[in-house]
Design an enzyme around this catalytic site. Structure first.
Site, PDB file in Angstrom:
ATOM      1  N   HIS A  25      10.393   9.825  67.950  1.00 16.53           N
ATOM      2  CA  HIS A  25      10.042  11.197  68.298  1.00 16.53           C
ATOM      3  C   HIS A  25      10.087  12.127  67.100  1.00 16.53           C
ATOM      4  CE1 HIS A  25      14.503  11.340  68.810  1.00 16.53           C
ATOM      5  NE2 HIS A  25      14.352  12.542  68.284  1.00 16.53           N
ATOM      6  N   ARG A  29      12.169  22.896  67.515  1.00 15.13           N
ATOM      7  CA  ARG A  29      13.069  23.805  68.216  1.00 15.13           C
ATOM      8  C   ARG A  29      12.241  24.799  69.026  1.00 15.13           C
ATOM      9  NH1 ARG A  29      15.795  22.498  63.589  1.00 15.13           N
ATOM     10  NH2 ARG A  29      17.966  21.927  63.935  1.00 15.13           N
ATOM     11  N   GLU A  92      10.202  15.865  71.068  1.00 25.11           N
ATOM     12  CA  GLU A  92      11.488  16.384  71.521  1.00 25.11           C
ATOM     13  C   GLU A  92      11.511  17.880  71.279  1.00 25.11           C
ATOM     14  OE1 GLU A  92      16.006  16.741  69.893  1.00 25.11           O
ATOM     15  OE2 GLU A  92      15.034  14.801  69.584  1.00 25.11           O
ATOM     16  N   ASN A  96      18.424  25.728  71.699  1.00 27.80           N
ATOM     17  CA  ASN A  96      19.772  26.233  71.457  1.00 27.80           C
ATOM     18  C   ASN A  96      19.977  27.390  72.418  1.00 27.80           C
ATOM     19  OD1 ASN A  96      20.597  24.542  69.169  1.00 27.80           O
ATOM     20  ND2 ASN A  96      18.859  25.503  68.182  1.00 27.80           N
ATOM     21  N   HIS A 119       2.733  20.276  60.778  1.00 31.91           N
ATOM     22  CA  HIS A 119       2.178  20.295  62.124  1.00 31.91           C
ATOM     23  C   HIS A 119       2.415  18.965  62.821  1.00 31.91           C
ATOM     24  CE1 HIS A 119      -1.106  18.579  59.649  1.00 31.91           C
ATOM     25  NE2 HIS A 119      -1.302  17.812  60.703  1.00 31.91           N
ATOM     26  N   GLU A 165      -2.459  20.146  65.240  1.00 31.59           N
ATOM     27  CA  GLU A 165      -3.788  19.671  64.872  1.00 31.59           C
ATOM     28  C   GLU A 165      -4.343  18.906  66.066  1.00 31.59           C
ATOM     29  OE1 GLU A 165      -5.953  16.852  61.486  1.00 31.59           O
ATOM     30  OE2 GLU A 165      -3.780  17.016  61.520  1.00 31.59           O
TER      31      GLU A 165
END
Length: 177
Positions: A25, A29, A92, A96, A119, A165
């Protein structure tokens, strides 16, 4: 045809020590998982495979994938966790806790100065149809397929401003040297 990759002076042949290694993966964030999950599921057709919460450290992980055909995801949480970490090409999203309530909070997208991360990329069956789909969903374009020096490549932004992209593989056969 037994090509195992292109040749380059600094590329070394894999050894038995790395046999079975697989890119699982890439992590981005997200300020607000509700907005990010809605974007990736609606616009890119991704499904949430597993959510992991870490209360003590105040963050959550969301693992997304584009499942193919009749691909089945285990229902048992433990089995699903193991299965998730055995997959290829997952996204993923890490949240937070509390960032969604900070109005001026943004993550660096990697493309503003200083540049770093660039990207992620999705391959689509039909670039023209995808471009219309993005318009229908009010996706922010960085570059459309007919703009710039590289034709047949789209760049859009996700809900957190990360660049995506978008390509149609068979349109890229003549790309590069």
């Amino acid at each position: 045809m037994d090509l195992k990759g292109e040749k380059h002076p600094s590329v070394e042949s894999p050894t038995a020590d790395s046999a079975g290694f697989c890119l699982n993966h890439t992590m981005l964030r997200t300020r607000n998982p509700d907005i990010a999950l809605a974007f990736y599921s609606r616009v890119f057709g991704m499904q949430l495979l597993r959510r992991l919460d870490f209360e003590e450290m105040q963050f959550s992980l969301y693992f997304l994938a584009n499942l193919q055909g009749d691909e089945a995801v285990p229902e048992d949480k433990g089995e699903r966790t193991v299965w998730t970490f055995q997959q290829r090409g997952l996204l993923e999203l890490t949240h937070n806790w509390g960032t969604e309530q900070q109005e001026d909070f943004n993550y660096h997208d990697g493309n503003a100065e200083p540049q770093g991360f660039g990207h992620i990329c999705f391959s689509v069956p039909n670039l023209e149809v995808a471009e219309k789909w993005f318009d229908t969903n009010n996706v922010t374009f960085i570059k459309r397929s007919d703009q710039g020096k590289m034709k047949n490549v789209i760049f859009v932004k996700d809900a957190d401003g990360y660049w995506i992209e978008v390509i149609q593989a068979d349109l890229l056969a003549e790309l590069g040297d």
